[in-house]
Scaffold this motif. Structure first.
Motif, PDB file in Angstrom:
ATOM      1  N   ASP A  40       0.823  -1.216   0.000  1.00  0.00           N
ATOM      2  CA  ASP A  40       0.000   0.000   0.000  1.00  0.00           C
ATOM      3  C   ASP A  40       0.855   1.262   0.000  1.00  0.00           C
ATOM      4  O   ASP A  40       2.087   1.199  -0.008  1.00  0.00           O
ATOM      5  N   LYS A  41       0.214   2.421   0.017  1.00  0.00           N
ATOM      6  CA  LYS A  41       0.930   3.706  -0.054  1.00  0.00           C
ATOM      7  C   LYS A  41       1.841   3.947   1.135  1.00  0.00           C
ATOM      8  O   LYS A  41       2.781   4.728   1.056  1.00  0.00           O
ATOM      9  N   GLN A  42       1.569   3.259   2.250  1.00  0.00           N
ATOM     10  CA  GLN A  42       2.415   3.387   3.436  1.00  0.00           C
ATOM     11  C   GLN A  42       3.551   2.374   3.426  1.00  0.00           C
ATOM     12  O   GLN A  42       4.323   2.294   4.371  1.00  0.00           O
ATOM     13  N   GLY A  43       3.640   1.576   2.354  1.00  0.00           N
ATOM     14  CA  GLY A  43       4.720   0.610   2.224  1.00  0.00           C
ATOM     15  C   GLY A  43       4.468  -0.695   2.970  1.00  0.00           C
ATOM     16  O   GLY A  43       5.392  -1.463   3.174  1.00  0.00           O
ATOM     17  N   ARG A  44       3.214  -0.935   3.343  1.00  0.00           N
ATOM     18  CA  ARG A  44       2.874  -2.156   4.075  1.00  0.00           C
ATOM     19  C   ARG A  44       2.256  -3.163   3.120  1.00  0.00           C
ATOM     20  O   ARG A  44       1.561  -2.793   2.184  1.00  0.00           O
TER      21      ARG A  44
END
Length: 68
Positions: free
Chosen positions: A58-62
């Motif tokens: 995702d956009k948070q890198g998760r």
């Protein structure tokens, strides 16, 4: 020299991981779980394809499950 943004320690760790994966796959072939190495690799590729269809980063890198 490792790829830009990756430390030598990270690259070495990734290579150790990949080596262990192949060793495990080889052991599975020897134990009779797969007919041969080609069949074992085909099985693993199918498993990876299924996993990649279900998750993304995702956009948070998760790592996150894809919306259905």
């Amino acid at each position: 020299m490792p790829p830009s943004g990756f430390s030598q320690k990270a690259v070495t760790g990734a290579l150790v991981f990949v080596k262990a994966c192949y060793e495990d796959l080889q052991a599975e072939v020897k134990a009779g779980k797969h007919k041969n190495m080609e069949a074992a690799i085909a099985f693993e590729l199918k498993q990876l394809k299924k996993a990649l269809a279900k998750v993304h980063i995702d956009k948070q890198g998760r790592l996150a499950e894809r919306p259905k």
